[in-house]
Scaffold this motif. Structure first.
Motif, short mmCIF file in Angstrom:
data_model
loop_
_atom_site.label_atom_id
_atom_site.label_comp_id
_atom_site.label_asym_id
_atom_site.label_seq_id
_atom_site.Cartn_x
_atom_site.Cartn_y
_atom_site.Cartn_z
N PRO A 59 0.84 -1.16 0.10
CA PRO A 59 -0.01 -0.05 0.06
C PRO A 59 0.71 1.12 0.11
N GLY A 60 0.23 2.34 -0.68
CA GLY A 60 1.00 3.72 -0.71
C GLY A 60 2.26 3.82 -1.55
N VAL A 61 2.52 2.74 -2.25
CA VAL A 61 3.60 2.82 -3.16
C VAL A 61 3.08 2.56 -4.76
N GLU A 62 3.37 3.30 -5.76
CA GLU A 62 2.89 2.62 -7.02
C GLU A 62 3.75 3.04 -7.88
N LYS A 63 3.94 2.29 -9.29
CA LYS A 63 4.71 2.52 -10.36
C LYS A 63 3.61 3.04 -11.28
N THR A 64 4.13 4.03 -12.13
CA THR A 64 3.21 4.55 -13.06
C THR A 64 4.34 4.73 -14.38
N THR A 65 3.88 3.96 -15.53
CA THR A 65 4.83 4.03 -16.68
C THR A 65 4.77 5.73 -17.09
N GLY A 66 6.01 6.34 -17.29
CA GLY A 66 5.93 7.63 -17.78
C GLY A 66 6.05 8.66 -16.60
N VAL A 67 5.79 8.05 -15.39
CA VAL A 67 5.99 9.03 -14.24
C VAL A 67 7.42 8.55 -13.63
N CYS A 68 8.16 9.62 -13.45
CA CYS A 68 9.48 9.45 -12.86
C CYS A 68 10.09 8.20 -13.31
N SER A 125 9.64 4.67 -11.88
CA SER A 125 10.37 4.35 -10.65
C SER A 125 9.10 4.07 -9.46
N ALA A 126 9.19 3.48 -8.42
CA ALA A 126 8.03 3.16 -7.53
C ALA A 126 8.13 4.74 -6.66
N CYS A 127 7.12 5.18 -6.70
CA CYS A 127 6.76 6.49 -6.00
C CYS A 127 5.75 6.54 -4.87
N ILE A 128 5.65 7.46 -4.04
CA ILE A 128 4.74 7.59 -3.03
C ILE A 128 3.31 7.89 -3.70
N VAL A 129 2.25 7.23 -3.14
CA VAL A 129 1.05 7.55 -3.95
C VAL A 129 0.62 8.95 -3.71
N ARG A 130 -0.02 9.49 -4.58
CA ARG A 130 -0.40 11.08 -4.55
C ARG A 130 0.94 12.19 -4.86
N THR A 131 2.04 11.38 -5.18
CA THR A 131 3.21 12.35 -5.33
C THR A 131 4.13 11.84 -6.24
N ARG A 132 5.06 12.66 -6.79
CA ARG A 132 6.12 12.05 -7.45
C ARG A 132 7.42 12.02 -6.90
N ILE A 133 7.30 11.49 -5.67
CA ILE A 133 8.45 11.33 -4.91
C ILE A 133 8.91 9.94 -5.10
N PRO A 134 10.19 9.44 -5.84
CA PRO A 134 10.39 8.03 -5.74
C PRO A 134 10.92 7.59 -4.35
N VAL A 135 10.65 6.39 -4.09
CA VAL A 135 11.01 5.73 -3.03
C VAL A 135 12.95 5.81 -2.78
N TRP A 136 13.42 5.44 -4.17
CA TRP A 136 14.60 5.56 -3.99
C TRP A 136 15.56 6.61 -3.24
N LEU A 137 14.85 7.92 -3.73
CA LEU A 137 15.31 9.37 -3.28
C LEU A 137 15.17 9.41 -1.80
N LEU A 138 14.00 8.86 -1.19
CA LEU A 138 13.65 8.71 0.27
C LEU A 138 14.91 8.00 0.95
N VAL A 139 14.94 6.67 0.37
CA VAL A 139 16.11 5.75 0.98
C VAL A 139 17.35 6.48 0.89
N GLU A 140 17.82 6.84 -0.45
CA GLU A 140 19.12 7.57 -0.37
C GLU A 140 19.21 8.63 0.62
N ALA A 141 18.19 9.53 0.79
CA ALA A 141 18.38 10.76 1.83
C ALA A 141 18.42 10.18 3.20
N LEU A 142 17.86 9.01 3.48
CA LEU A 142 17.68 8.35 4.93
C LEU A 142 19.02 7.92 4.90
N HIS A 143 19.73 7.05 4.20
CA HIS A 143 21.28 6.63 4.13
C HIS A 143 22.05 7.69 4.31
N SER A 144 22.05 8.76 3.60
CA SER A 144 22.61 9.88 3.75
C SER A 144 22.78 10.72 5.19
#
Length: 118
Positions: free
Chosen positions: A42-51, A54-73
């Motif tokens: 739940p809460g994560v979706e992949k849409t062809t042509g959006v980002c 990449s898997a993004c948070i629903v309602r946004t264009r925020i990719p999961v990889w970006l959040l994970v990278e920020a957390l690791h940083s």
């Protein structure tokens, strides 16, 4: 036929088949199950042509990889929520769950995006 009986019967058949499978066959089955279930978080979706798909948070264009990278940083969840006002704490929980289920995919996207020159 009763749906419960059909489901129980299918599970019983699966249990018998599982006992007959080799380690390699069990590994393949586990991969198929993981792939099938990972797209239903739940809460994560992949849409062809959006980002880039990449898997993004629903309602946004925020990719999961970006959040994970920020957390690791070193970013905290509080900092992420302040930096991305459209995010909710639940969205981060969903992102971390998606990452756990799809670590190879997300780590690959992090590496891919680190190598892009701006």
């Amino acid at each position: 036929m009763n749906k419960f009986l059909t489901m129980t019967s299918a599970l019983q058949k699966a249990e018998v088949l599982l006992q007959e499978m080799s380690i390699g066959e069990k590994a393949q089955l586990a991969k198929w199950l993981t792939d099938d279930l990972s797209y239903r978080l739940p809460g994560v979706e992949k849409t062809t042509g959006v980002c880039g798909g990449s898997a993004c948070i629903v309602r946004t264009r925020i990719p999961v990889w970006l959040l994970v990278e920020a957390l690791h940083s070193g970013a905290s969840e509080a900092q992420l929520l302040l930096s991305y006002p459209s995010l909710r704490a639940e969205d981060l929980t969903n992102a971390w769950a998606y990452y756990r289920a799809n670590k190879v995919e997300i780590d690959g996207e992090i590496v891919e995006n680190e190598s892009i020159e701006v």
